[in-house]
Write a protein that holds these residues in place. Structure first.
Motif, mmCIF file in Angstrom:
data_model
loop_
_atom_site.group_PDB
_atom_site.id
_atom_site.type_symbol
_atom_site.label_atom_id
_atom_site.label_comp_id
_atom_site.label_asym_id
_atom_site.label_seq_id
_atom_site.Cartn_x
_atom_site.Cartn_y
_atom_site.Cartn_z
ATOM 1 N N GLU A 1 1.371 85.476 31.914
ATOM 2 C CA GLU A 1 1.629 86.911 31.992
ATOM 3 C C GLU A 1 0.461 87.592 32.685
ATOM 4 O O GLU A 1 -0.706 87.342 32.344
ATOM 5 C CB GLU A 1 1.798 87.496 30.588
ATOM 6 N N SER A 2 0.753 88.430 33.658
ATOM 7 C CA SER A 2 -0.281 89.209 34.328
ATOM 8 C C SER A 2 -0.525 90.488 33.529
ATOM 9 O O SER A 2 0.415 91.208 33.188
ATOM 10 C CB SER A 2 0.158 89.564 35.750
ATOM 11 N N VAL A 3 -1.797 90.760 33.218
ATOM 12 C CA VAL A 3 -2.140 91.919 32.399
ATOM 13 C C VAL A 3 -3.183 92.762 33.142
ATOM 14 O O VAL A 3 -4.356 92.398 33.202
ATOM 15 C CB VAL A 3 -2.696 91.498 31.028
ATOM 16 N N PRO A 4 -2.779 93.876 33.738
ATOM 17 C CA PRO A 4 -3.732 94.713 34.484
ATOM 18 C C PRO A 4 -4.668 95.466 33.548
ATOM 19 O O PRO A 4 -4.330 95.740 32.393
ATOM 20 C CB PRO A 4 -2.823 95.670 35.256
ATOM 21 N N GLY A 5 -5.847 95.775 34.065
ATOM 22 C CA GLY A 5 -6.743 96.696 33.368
ATOM 23 C C GLY A 5 -7.543 96.132 32.219
ATOM 24 O O GLY A 5 -8.105 96.899 31.437
#
Length: 250
Positions: free
Chosen positions: A231-235
């Motif tokens: 899963e890509s998790v920004p920030g």
């Protein structure tokens, strides 16, 4: 196919490389700025995943334990490993009640060390913060993820943060770092950091061995090869143009 089955023997595949040699001998690199960046990540990590004292955390590539300095306020179940003996000794002195282990750039030796030092322990979070760019290649990164997946609890996560890819902008990241330094009155520290990056052994090493860029597709393929979902998790970190990924059991 499982990641290690593609790779031949681990000791034949993973060589230390220029970045490995660099980080094995560092004593002062980036200290003040590393602390600031790590504090920002720790705050977001705790808030995003509601970390409390029930969670067990392994910091893979812990350096002098800056992340652990922050996380100890939230949980007492922490361990750290690093390839730098100076960092590990410093971490042990500052946190004598936690487990720290000296690992190697040789994945076979590291696997043995973790088996001995961590025994049958499992972790809810295994953190790789700002270290993916120093791997010699994606295959080496894959071998480490495969190894670490065996130390996850059933609901555990491997968090790979501050990943550099083709979209990463050094300019944007530097501005974000400057902003954080200004907030804390650390302009001199930021200036020293910039000078170090430009004119020190770090600069010399980067000319010999470019920082590794890893795309989402590559991270996703590594996760799939290790039986994990990605899963890509920004920030998650203060660097706005770097990527962060959470790998967990399917």
């Amino acid at each position: 196919m499982h990641a290690t089955k593609n790779a031949g023997t681990a000791s034949d595949t993973v060589k230390s490389g220029e970045w490995g040699k660099f980080w094995e001998t560092q004593k002062t690199a980036f200290y003040e700025v590393m602390k600031i960046a790590t504090q920002g990540f720790a705050k977001k990590l705790v808030a995003t995943y509601h970390i409390d004292n029930s969670h067990h955390i392994l910091d893979y590539g812990c350096g002098p334990a800056f992340l652990i300095d922050d996380l100890q306020r939230t949980t007492q179940h922490i361990a750290g490993v690093d390839i730098n003996p100076f960092f590990i000794e410093q971490a042990k002195q500052n946190h004598p009640h936690y487990t720290f282990a000296l690992i190697s750039t040789d994945i076979g030796q590291t696997r043995l060390t973790l088996q001995q030092q961590l025994a049958e322990k499992q972790y809810d979070f295994i953190i790789l913060l700002s270290i993916s760019q120093y791997f010699p290649d994606v295959q080496s990164f894959s071998l480490v993820i495969d190894m670490l997946s065996g130390y996850l609890t059933n609901g555990g996560r491997i968090i790979v943060a501050d990943v550099i890819d083709q979209k990463t902008s050094s300019y944007r990241d530097a501005l974000a770092l400057l902003y954080q330094c200004l907030k804390r009155g650390k302009v001199i520290s930021f200036t020293r950091f910039v000078l170090y990056v430009l004119f020190s052994s770090y600069s010399e090493t980067s000319k010999k061995a470019k920082l590794l860029t890893i795309s989402y597709q590559e991270v996703n393929a590594v996760a799939a090869g290790c039986g994990l979902k990605c899963e890509s998790v920004p920030g998650l970190t203060i660097h706005p143009s770097r990527s962060n990924y959470v790998l967990s059991k399917k």
